[in-house]
Design an enzyme around this catalytic site. Structure first.
Site, PDB file in Angstrom:
ATOM      1  CB  ILE A 149      -0.987   0.009   1.187  1.00 61.24           C
ATOM      2  CG1 ILE A 149      -0.269  -0.144   2.525  1.00 61.24           C
ATOM      3  CG2 ILE A 149      -2.025  -1.077   1.020  1.00 61.24           C
ATOM      4  CD1 ILE A 149      -1.207  -0.152   3.721  1.00 61.24           C
ATOM      5  CG  ASP A 150       0.119   4.292  -2.820  1.00 58.51           C
ATOM      6  OD1 ASP A 150       0.854   3.491  -3.419  1.00 58.51           O
ATOM      7  OD2 ASP A 150      -0.878   4.831  -3.342  1.00 58.51           O
ATOM      8  CE  LYS A 151       6.468   9.195   3.146  1.00 59.38           C
ATOM      9  NZ  LYS A 151       7.305  10.310   2.662  1.00 59.38           N
ATOM     10  NE  ARG A 250      -2.581   8.511  -4.161  1.00 57.59           N
ATOM     11  CZ  ARG A 250      -1.276   8.695  -4.062  1.00 57.59           C
ATOM     12  NH1 ARG A 250      -0.464   7.658  -3.852  1.00 57.59           N
ATOM     13  NH2 ARG A 250      -0.763   9.907  -4.168  1.00 57.59           N
TER      14      ARG A 250
END
Length: 315
Positions: A149-151, A250
Protein backbone atom coordinates in the site's frame (compact mmCIF):
# COMPACT_ATOMS: atom_id res chain seq x y z
CA UNK A 1 -2.66 -2.78 -4.85
CA UNK A 2 -3.91 0.38 -2.27
CA UNK A 3 -3.54 -2.86 -1.31
CA UNK A 4 -2.39 -1.13 -4.47
CA UNK A 5 0.15 -3.63 -5.90
CA UNK A 6 0.50 -7.35 -6.56
CA UNK A 7 3.47 -9.37 -7.76
CA UNK A 8 2.81 -8.61 -11.41
CA UNK A 9 3.43 -4.92 -10.70
CA UNK A 10 6.91 -5.77 -9.38
CA UNK A 11 8.05 -7.12 -12.75
CA UNK A 12 10.35 -5.21 -15.04
CA UNK A 13 8.55 -2.37 -16.77
CA UNK A 14 7.92 -2.79 -20.49
CA UNK A 15 7.18 0.24 -22.69
CA UNK A 16 6.24 0.24 -26.37
CA UNK A 17 6.11 3.02 -28.95
CA UNK A 18 5.61 3.39 -32.69
CA UNK A 19 7.66 6.04 -34.50
CA UNK A 20 5.56 8.63 -36.28
CA UNK A 21 6.39 10.76 -39.35
CA UNK A 22 7.99 13.47 -37.20
CA UNK A 23 10.30 10.89 -35.58
CA UNK A 24 11.92 9.74 -38.83
CA UNK A 25 15.72 10.06 -38.86
CA UNK A 26 15.90 10.83 -35.12
CA UNK A 27 18.47 8.91 -33.06
CA UNK A 28 16.90 6.15 -31.00
CA UNK A 29 18.59 7.24 -27.75
CA UNK A 30 17.32 10.80 -28.16
CA UNK A 31 13.83 9.54 -29.03
CA UNK A 32 13.70 7.30 -25.96
CA UNK A 33 14.90 10.16 -23.75
CA UNK A 34 12.07 12.36 -25.05
CA UNK A 35 9.52 9.63 -24.31
CA UNK A 36 10.81 8.96 -20.79
CA UNK A 37 11.25 12.57 -19.66
CA UNK A 38 13.54 13.67 -16.86
CA UNK A 39 13.46 10.51 -14.76
CA UNK A 40 16.24 8.78 -16.74
CA UNK A 41 19.37 10.27 -18.32
CA UNK A 42 20.39 9.76 -21.94
CA UNK A 43 23.54 7.96 -20.77
CA UNK A 44 21.36 5.51 -18.79
CA UNK A 45 19.27 4.89 -21.90
CA UNK A 46 22.43 4.25 -23.93
CA UNK A 47 23.51 1.63 -21.38
CA UNK A 48 20.12 -0.09 -21.74
CA UNK A 49 20.49 -0.04 -25.53
CA UNK A 50 23.97 -1.56 -25.23
CA UNK A 51 22.62 -4.26 -22.90
CA UNK A 52 19.82 -5.16 -25.34
CA UNK A 53 16.98 -3.81 -23.22
CA UNK A 54 15.74 -1.74 -26.16
CA UNK A 55 14.86 -3.29 -29.51
CA UNK A 56 13.48 -1.85 -32.74
CA UNK A 57 11.24 -4.11 -34.81
CA UNK A 58 12.32 -6.99 -32.58
CA UNK A 59 16.06 -6.53 -33.10
CA UNK A 60 18.77 -4.83 -31.00
CA UNK A 61 20.20 -1.56 -32.37
CA UNK A 62 23.01 0.89 -31.69
CA UNK A 63 22.40 4.14 -29.82
CA UNK A 64 22.92 6.10 -33.05
CA UNK A 65 20.27 4.13 -34.95
CA UNK A 66 18.08 6.49 -37.00
CA UNK A 67 14.36 5.81 -36.76
CA UNK A 68 12.05 5.27 -39.69
CA UNK A 69 8.33 5.97 -39.66
CA UNK A 70 6.46 2.92 -38.39
CA UNK A 71 9.37 1.49 -36.41
CA UNK A 72 8.16 -0.40 -33.33
CA UNK A 73 10.27 0.32 -30.26
CA UNK A 74 10.18 -1.82 -27.13
CA UNK A 75 12.09 -0.84 -23.99
CA UNK A 76 12.30 -3.03 -20.90
CA UNK A 77 13.35 -0.97 -17.87
CA UNK A 78 15.14 -3.37 -15.50
CA UNK A 79 14.56 -3.39 -11.77
CA UNK A 80 17.01 -1.51 -9.57
CA UNK A 81 19.97 -3.49 -8.30
CA UNK A 82 19.31 -4.75 -4.77
CA UNK A 83 21.15 -3.19 -1.86
CA UNK A 84 21.79 -4.52 1.62
CA UNK A 85 18.78 -3.95 3.85
CA UNK A 86 19.45 -3.48 7.55
CA UNK A 87 16.88 -4.80 10.08
CA UNK A 88 15.57 -1.97 12.27
CA UNK A 89 13.78 -2.08 15.61
CA UNK A 90 10.66 -0.21 14.49
CA UNK A 91 7.40 -0.89 16.41
CA UNK A 92 4.80 -2.89 14.49
CA UNK A 93 1.06 -3.09 15.14
CA UNK A 94 0.62 -6.82 14.52
CA UNK A 95 -2.89 -8.15 13.88
CA UNK A 96 -1.91 -11.76 13.19
CA UNK A 97 1.24 -13.84 13.04
CA UNK A 98 2.21 -17.49 12.69
CA UNK A 99 5.00 -19.42 10.99
CA UNK A 100 3.62 -18.66 7.49
CA UNK A 101 2.22 -15.15 7.44
CA UNK A 102 2.15 -11.89 9.35
CA UNK A 103 -0.52 -9.16 9.09
CA UNK A 104 0.30 -5.64 10.29
CA UNK A 105 -1.49 -2.30 10.39
CA UNK A 106 0.86 0.06 8.56
CA UNK A 107 0.81 3.69 9.71
CA UNK A 108 0.45 6.56 7.27
CA UNK A 109 3.88 7.82 6.24
CA UNK A 110 5.70 4.48 6.28
CA UNK A 111 7.12 3.16 3.00
CA UNK A 112 6.50 -0.57 2.46
CA UNK A 113 9.80 -1.62 0.90
CA UNK A 114 13.20 0.00 0.34
CA UNK A 115 14.07 1.66 -2.92
CA UNK A 116 17.22 3.37 -4.20
CA UNK A 117 17.76 6.44 -2.04
CA UNK A 118 15.30 5.22 0.59
CA UNK A 119 16.70 2.16 2.36
CA UNK A 120 15.69 2.68 5.98
CA UNK A 121 12.55 3.20 8.06
CA UNK A 122 10.47 0.96 5.81
CA UNK A 123 8.07 -1.84 6.70
CA UNK A 124 10.60 -4.33 5.33
CA UNK A 125 13.30 -2.99 7.68
CA UNK A 126 10.89 -3.48 10.59
CA UNK A 127 9.76 -6.94 9.44
CA UNK A 128 13.34 -8.15 9.03
CA UNK A 129 14.08 -7.20 12.63
CA UNK A 130 10.90 -8.73 14.00
CA UNK A 131 10.54 -11.90 11.93
CA UNK A 132 14.03 -13.13 11.05
CA UNK A 133 12.30 -15.35 8.47
CA UNK A 134 10.70 -13.87 5.35
CA UNK A 135 10.12 -15.33 1.88
CA UNK A 136 12.76 -14.61 -0.74
CA UNK A 137 10.67 -14.68 -3.90
CA UNK A 138 10.81 -10.91 -4.40
CA UNK A 139 14.56 -10.68 -3.81
CA UNK A 140 16.62 -8.70 -1.33
CA UNK A 141 14.74 -5.41 -1.64
CA UNK A 142 11.28 -6.86 -0.92
CA UNK A 143 11.55 -9.99 1.25
CA UNK A 144 8.14 -11.29 2.21
CA UNK A 145 6.24 -8.58 0.36
CA UNK A 146 3.28 -9.96 -1.60
CA UNK A 147 1.46 -6.67 -2.18
CA UNK A 148 1.87 -3.13 -0.96
CA UNK A 149 0.00 0.00 0.00
CA UNK A 150 1.24 3.51 -0.68
CA UNK A 151 3.43 5.39 1.78
CA UNK A 152 0.64 7.79 2.79
CA UNK A 153 -2.08 5.14 2.87
CA UNK A 154 -2.63 3.48 6.24
CA UNK A 155 -3.95 0.03 6.94
CA UNK A 156 -3.58 -3.73 6.75
CA UNK A 157 -0.90 -5.50 4.77
CA UNK A 158 0.25 -9.12 4.80
CA UNK A 159 3.75 -10.53 4.35
CA UNK A 160 4.87 -14.11 3.73
CA UNK A 161 7.40 -15.90 5.92
CA UNK A 162 8.32 -18.63 3.44
CA UNK A 163 8.20 -19.18 -0.30
CA UNK A 164 5.30 -21.65 -0.16
CA UNK A 165 3.14 -19.13 1.70
CA UNK A 166 4.25 -16.38 -0.66
CA UNK A 167 3.22 -18.39 -3.73
CA UNK A 168 -0.20 -19.15 -2.20
CA UNK A 169 -0.94 -15.53 -1.25
CA UNK A 170 0.27 -14.25 -4.63
CA UNK A 171 -1.96 -16.77 -6.42
CA UNK A 172 -4.96 -15.57 -4.38
CA UNK A 173 -4.22 -11.97 -5.30
CA UNK A 174 -3.95 -12.90 -8.97
CA UNK A 175 -7.27 -14.79 -8.78
CA UNK A 176 -8.92 -11.76 -7.08
CA UNK A 177 -10.02 -13.88 -4.11
CA UNK A 178 -8.33 -11.72 -1.45
CA UNK A 179 -10.77 -9.39 0.33
CA UNK A 180 -9.46 -5.83 0.28
CA UNK A 181 -11.70 -3.03 1.50
CA UNK A 182 -10.74 0.60 2.01
CA UNK A 183 -12.28 3.73 3.44
CA UNK A 184 -11.63 6.93 1.51
CA UNK A 185 -12.77 10.51 1.97
CA UNK A 186 -13.22 12.12 -1.41
CA UNK A 187 -14.07 15.58 -2.72
CA UNK A 188 -17.60 16.25 -3.89
CA UNK A 189 -20.99 14.62 -3.39
CA UNK A 190 -20.91 11.16 -5.00
CA UNK A 191 -24.39 10.94 -6.45
CA UNK A 192 -24.66 7.15 -6.83
CA UNK A 193 -24.97 5.06 -3.68
CA UNK A 194 -22.75 2.43 -5.25
CA UNK A 195 -20.91 1.78 -8.47
CA UNK A 196 -17.95 0.25 -10.27
CA UNK A 197 -15.05 1.92 -12.03
CA UNK A 198 -13.70 -0.37 -14.76
CA UNK A 199 -10.93 1.57 -16.48
CA UNK A 200 -7.36 0.54 -17.44
CA UNK A 201 -4.44 2.19 -15.65
CA UNK A 202 -0.96 2.92 -16.94
CA UNK A 203 1.87 5.41 -16.62
CA UNK A 204 0.95 9.00 -17.38
CA UNK A 205 2.85 9.73 -20.62
CA UNK A 206 3.38 13.32 -19.48
CA UNK A 207 4.64 12.50 -15.96
CA UNK A 208 6.07 9.04 -15.24
CA UNK A 209 5.70 9.51 -11.48
CA UNK A 210 1.94 9.47 -11.95
CA UNK A 211 -0.57 6.98 -13.30
CA UNK A 212 -3.70 7.65 -15.29
CA UNK A 213 -6.61 5.98 -17.04
CA UNK A 214 -5.19 5.18 -20.46
CA UNK A 215 -5.62 2.50 -23.10
CA UNK A 216 -2.01 2.14 -24.23
CA UNK A 217 0.63 0.39 -22.07
CA UNK A 218 -1.98 -0.15 -19.36
CA UNK A 219 -3.41 -2.89 -17.16
CA UNK A 220 -7.01 -3.87 -16.48
CA UNK A 221 -8.26 -2.22 -13.27
CA UNK A 222 -11.59 -2.52 -11.43
CA UNK A 223 -12.68 -0.70 -8.26
CA UNK A 224 -16.10 -1.10 -6.60
CA UNK A 225 -17.40 1.68 -4.34
CA UNK A 226 -20.26 2.25 -1.94
CA UNK A 227 -21.25 5.47 -0.17
CA UNK A 228 -20.91 5.26 3.62
CA UNK A 229 -21.64 8.88 4.57
CA UNK A 230 -22.21 12.17 2.79
CA UNK A 231 -21.08 15.58 4.02
CA UNK A 232 -22.35 17.78 1.18
CA UNK A 233 -19.08 18.69 -0.50
CA UNK A 234 -17.29 15.53 0.72
CA UNK A 235 -18.19 11.82 0.70
CA UNK A 236 -16.90 8.87 2.73
CA UNK A 237 -16.67 5.76 0.56
CA UNK A 238 -16.03 2.09 1.16
CA UNK A 239 -14.07 0.70 -1.77
CA UNK A 240 -13.36 -2.89 -2.72
CA UNK A 241 -10.45 -3.71 -4.99
CA UNK A 242 -10.95 -6.35 -7.65
CA UNK A 243 -7.50 -5.72 -9.14
CA UNK A 244 -4.47 -4.17 -7.50
CA UNK A 245 -2.76 -1.59 -9.69
CA UNK A 246 -0.37 1.07 -8.50
CA UNK A 247 -2.35 4.08 -7.16
CA UNK A 248 -5.55 2.36 -8.36
CA UNK A 249 -8.07 3.92 -5.97
CA UNK A 250 -6.42 7.33 -6.21
CA UNK A 251 -6.45 7.28 -10.03
CA UNK A 252 -9.97 5.87 -10.35
CA UNK A 253 -11.45 8.40 -7.95
CA UNK A 254 -9.80 11.26 -9.81
CA UNK A 255 -11.09 9.75 -13.08
CA UNK A 256 -14.73 9.94 -11.89
CA UNK A 257 -14.25 13.50 -10.61
CA UNK A 258 -13.93 12.72 -6.90
CA UNK A 259 -10.22 12.78 -5.98
CA UNK A 260 -9.10 11.79 -2.50
CA UNK A 261 -8.79 14.46 0.19
CA UNK A 262 -5.14 15.22 0.92
CA UNK A 263 -3.80 13.37 -2.13
CA UNK A 264 -0.54 15.16 -3.07
CA UNK A 265 -0.49 13.76 -6.62
CA UNK A 266 -4.11 13.44 -7.71
CA UNK A 267 -6.02 15.63 -5.27
CA UNK A 268 -7.09 19.26 -5.12
CA UNK A 269 -5.16 22.10 -3.57
CA UNK A 270 -8.27 23.62 -2.00
CA UNK A 271 -10.31 22.26 0.89
CA UNK A 272 -9.39 20.03 3.83
CA UNK A 273 -5.68 19.62 4.47
CA UNK A 274 -4.19 16.27 5.44
CA UNK A 275 -0.66 14.89 5.54
CA UNK A 276 -1.24 12.39 2.75
CA UNK A 277 -4.39 11.00 1.17
CA UNK A 278 -7.42 10.10 3.29
CA UNK A 279 -7.24 6.42 2.41
CA UNK A 280 -7.22 3.49 4.83
CA UNK A 281 -6.94 -0.24 4.06
CA UNK A 282 -9.52 -1.33 6.62
CA UNK A 283 -10.27 -4.97 5.79
CA UNK A 284 -7.98 -7.76 4.61
CA UNK A 285 -9.13 -11.35 4.16
CA UNK A 286 -7.44 -14.41 2.63
CA UNK A 287 -7.21 -18.20 2.81
CA UNK A 288 -4.40 -19.32 5.07
CA UNK A 289 -1.62 -20.70 2.83
CA UNK A 290 -1.20 -23.87 4.93
CA UNK A 291 -4.68 -25.11 5.91
CA UNK A 292 -6.93 -23.03 3.61
CA UNK A 293 -8.93 -21.52 6.48
CA UNK A 294 -10.35 -18.10 5.63
CA UNK A 295 -8.97 -15.32 7.83
CA UNK A 296 -10.26 -11.75 7.87
CA UNK A 297 -9.00 -8.74 9.80
CA UNK A 298 -10.32 -5.21 10.30
CA UNK A 299 -8.42 -2.10 11.38
CA UNK A 300 -10.24 1.07 12.50
CA UNK A 301 -9.85 4.36 10.65
CA UNK A 302 -6.75 6.11 12.07
CA UNK A 303 -7.12 9.09 14.40
CA UNK A 304 -6.07 11.79 11.92
CA UNK A 305 -8.65 10.69 9.36
CA UNK A 306 -11.32 10.12 12.04
CA UNK A 307 -10.75 13.67 13.34
CA UNK A 308 -11.44 15.05 9.87
CA UNK A 309 -14.64 13.03 9.64
CA UNK A 310 -15.80 14.29 13.05
CA UNK A 311 -15.13 17.88 12.06
CA UNK A 312 -17.28 17.38 8.96
CA UNK A 313 -20.09 15.87 11.05
CA UNK A 314 -19.95 18.81 13.47
CA UNK A 315 -20.13 21.57 10.86
Amino acid sequence: MSLDQTLEDFEEEKLEWVAGPADAKERIDKYAKTQLGEEFSRSQIQLWIEAGNLVVNGAPVKANYKLAEGDRIVLVIPEAEPTEIVPEDIPLEIYYEDSDVIVVNKPRGMVVHPAPGHTSGTLVNALMFHCKDLSGINGELRPGIVHRIDKDTSGLIMAAKNDKAHASLAAQLKAHTVTRKYYALVHGNVSHDQGTVDAPIGRDPHDRKMYTVIERNSKHAVTHFQVVERFGDYTLLELKLETGRTHQIRVHMKFIGHPLVGDPLYGRSKGIKMDGQALHAAVLGFDHPEDGQYLEFSAPIPADMENVLQSLRNR
